[in-house]
Write a protein that holds these residues in place. Structure first.
Motif, PDB file in Angstrom:
ATOM      1  N   HIS A  68       0.908  -1.234   0.023  1.00 30.50           N
ATOM      2  CA  HIS A  68      -0.103  -0.158   0.108  1.00 30.50           C
ATOM      3  C   HIS A  68       0.832   1.195   0.203  1.00 30.50           C
ATOM      4  CE1 HIS A  68      -3.014   2.819   0.936  1.00 30.50           C
ATOM      5  NE2 HIS A  68      -2.538   3.295   2.083  1.00 30.50           N
ATOM      6  N   ASP A  69       1.923   1.305   0.814  1.00 29.84           N
ATOM      7  CA  ASP A  69       2.758   2.521   0.932  1.00 29.84           C
ATOM      8  C   ASP A  69       3.500   2.610  -0.550  1.00 29.84           C
ATOM      9  OD1 ASP A  69       1.965   2.834   3.482  1.00 29.84           O
ATOM     10  OD2 ASP A  69       3.727   1.856   4.381  1.00 29.84           O
ATOM     11  N   LEU A  70       4.090   1.748  -1.141  1.00 30.79           N
ATOM     12  CA  LEU A  70       4.494   1.789  -2.471  1.00 30.79           C
ATOM     13  C   LEU A  70       3.877   2.249  -3.521  1.00 30.79           C
ATOM     14  CD1 LEU A  70       7.062   1.205  -4.182  1.00 30.79           C
ATOM     15  CD2 LEU A  70       6.208  -1.092  -4.469  1.00 30.79           C
ATOM     16  N   ARG A  71       2.477   1.825  -3.540  1.00 30.96           N
ATOM     17  CA  ARG A  71       1.606   2.154  -4.560  1.00 30.96           C
ATOM     18  C   ARG A  71       1.203   3.743  -4.170  1.00 30.96           C
ATOM     19  NH1 ARG A  71      -2.330  -3.107  -4.219  1.00 30.96           N
ATOM     20  NH2 ARG A  71      -1.201  -4.411  -5.915  1.00 30.96           N
ATOM     21  N   SER A  72       0.894   4.027  -2.961  1.00 31.25           N
ATOM     22  CA  SER A  72       0.760   5.603  -2.633  1.00 31.25           C
ATOM     23  C   SER A  72       1.726   6.412  -3.085  1.00 31.25           C
ATOM     24  CB  SER A  72       0.547   5.541  -1.227  1.00 31.25           C
ATOM     25  OG  SER A  72      -0.661   4.842  -0.545  1.00 31.25           O
ATOM     26  N   GLN A  73       2.872   5.987  -2.695  1.00 23.72           N
ATOM     27  CA  GLN A  73       4.354   6.804  -3.290  1.00 23.72           C
ATOM     28  C   GLN A  73       4.268   6.908  -4.927  1.00 23.72           C
ATOM     29  OE1 GLN A  73       6.171   8.578  -1.274  1.00 23.72           O
ATOM     30  NE2 GLN A  73       5.225   8.294   0.438  1.00 23.72           N
ATOM     31  N   LEU A  74       3.893   5.734  -5.195  1.00 26.34           N
ATOM     32  CA  LEU A  74       4.194   5.941  -6.895  1.00 26.34           C
ATOM     33  C   LEU A  74       3.249   6.683  -7.408  1.00 26.34           C
ATOM     34  CD1 LEU A  74       4.771   2.188  -7.525  1.00 26.34           C
ATOM     35  CD2 LEU A  74       6.496   3.995  -7.733  1.00 26.34           C
ATOM     36  N   THR A  75       1.921   6.756  -6.926  1.00 25.46           N
ATOM     37  CA  THR A  75       0.777   7.450  -7.498  1.00 25.46           C
ATOM     38  C   THR A  75       1.150   8.936  -6.966  1.00 25.46           C
ATOM     39  OG1 THR A  75      -0.799   5.851  -6.958  1.00 25.46           O
ATOM     40  CG2 THR A  75      -1.719   8.149  -6.997  1.00 25.46           C
ATOM     41  N   TRP A  76       1.902   9.360  -5.968  1.00 28.09           N
ATOM     42  CA  TRP A  76       2.214  10.706  -5.737  1.00 28.09           C
ATOM     43  C   TRP A  76       3.321  11.173  -6.817  1.00 28.09           C
ATOM     44  CZ3 TRP A  76       0.314  14.721  -3.023  1.00 28.09           C
ATOM     45  CH2 TRP A  76       0.892  15.697  -2.977  1.00 28.09           C
ATOM     46  N   SER A  77       4.223  10.069  -7.244  1.00 24.83           N
ATOM     47  CA  SER A  77       5.167  10.559  -8.140  1.00 24.83           C
ATOM     48  C   SER A  77       4.813  10.394  -9.493  1.00 24.83           C
ATOM     49  CB  SER A  77       6.374   9.574  -7.809  1.00 24.83           C
ATOM     50  OG  SER A  77       6.751   9.357  -6.575  1.00 24.83           O
ATOM     51  N   GLY A  78       3.586  10.203  -9.924  1.00 24.54           N
ATOM     52  CA  GLY A  78       3.135  10.613 -11.171  1.00 24.54           C
ATOM     53  C   GLY A  78       2.964   9.123 -12.109  1.00 24.54           C
ATOM     54  N   PHE A  79       3.186   8.019 -11.191  1.00 23.69           N
ATOM     55  CA  PHE A  79       2.777   6.815 -11.837  1.00 23.69           C
ATOM     56  C   PHE A  79       1.449   6.199 -11.807  1.00 23.69           C
ATOM     57  CE2 PHE A  79       7.251   6.480 -10.887  1.00 23.69           C
ATOM     58  CZ  PHE A  79       8.086   5.678 -11.826  1.00 23.69           C
TER      59      PHE A  79
END
Length: 275
Positions: free
Chosen positions: A118-129
């Protein structure tokens, strides 16, 4: 005010500091902050609590002058504010310079690592992924995720590549399937609805600083959640350019009054070197 009720006090505080403290080597009196935030609809208790929490998170430092407490920036908050400054004034909302490069990130995590996933997906979304497939995410341009992956402790479980789409690939369709375009467009359209009246109107002088504070905070919140997809592959009526025009026009109109207000309302002192 703007009708945008969800602006967090810390986000407003960072905007305020970026406007009034960044690059000036000064600290601002807590009473001045409380006064400005009251005009933006934030109560004294919430403002004091935000200042205290930001000190605890190394985003602010205290400096006492007599009986008054002043607040200045830390290295961490300066980095955050410089990034926001770049995002608003240099990067912008419309990506016209895409060179066809994509960043692909693949990951495989044990089923039991639900929180870390969940943390990885959240950070990726925040980074434009966006999720191309379940364990394969994609972002336009060259995105450096090394710090993100290292912070989460997932370097052994993540692989990153640069890629170009094959000839004949329908990039526009891929974008529509990977990112929530209606949601992003709605944010831009809502911004225009809330702020377009101020393209021609002016507020009372005492409200200009708080109004510009809310304007800039809301705009940064929108563009930071925008993955900056290549405009050539977005719908022809994509609203980001219109919203950016509204932001810049209103910001320019408010700025003379906001500067006058800041000179009247703010008590600033030189920042002393930290021990």
């Amino acid at each position: 005010m703007t009708g945008e009720e969800s602006l967090r006090p810390q986000s407003l505080m960072l905007t305020f500091l970026g406007d009034q403290v960044l690059g000036r080597d000064v600290c601002v009196y807590s009473g001045s902050v409380i006064d400005v935030f009251a005009r933006a609809g934030i109560g004294e208790q919430a403002t004091r609590s935000t200042l205290s929490r930001m000190v605890g998170r190394d985003l602010l430092r205290r400096q006492r002058e007599g009986r008054r407490m002043y607040f200045g920036l830390t290295e961490r908050s300066e980095a955050v504010l410089r990034d926001g400054e770049r995002r608003i004034w240099q990067t912008g909302a419309v990506n016209r310079r895409w060179d066809g490069t994509w960043t692909l990130l693949g990951f495989s995590l044990p089923e039991s690592w639900q929180r870390r996933r969940h943390d990885l997906r959240s950070q990726l979304t925040w980074s434009g992924f966006g999720p191309l497939f379940n364990g394969l995410w994609i972002a336009p341009g060259e995105v450096d995720v090394s710090a993100l992956v290292a912070e989460l402790g997932l370097a052994a479980h993540v692989k990153v590549f640069r890629a170009h789409a094959d000839t004949g690939m329908d990039i526009g369709q891929m974008i529509e399937e990977t990112w929530e375009l209606p949601d992003l467009a709605g944010r831009y359209e809502g911004f225009v609805r809330r702020w377009q009246a101020w393209e021609s109107d002016l507020p009372d002088a005492g409200d200009a600083l708080a109004l510009r504070l809310r304007l800039q905070t809301e705009w940064l919140g929108i563009v930071r959640r925008d993955p900056r997809l290549p405009v050539g592959h977005l719908p022809h009526d994509w609203p980001a350019e219109r919203a950016e025009k509204t932001f810049r026009t209103v910001h320019e109109r408010l700025s003379p009054l906001a500067r006058d207000a800041s000179e009247r309302l703010l008590d600033l002192v030189p920042a002393r070197p930290q021990a």
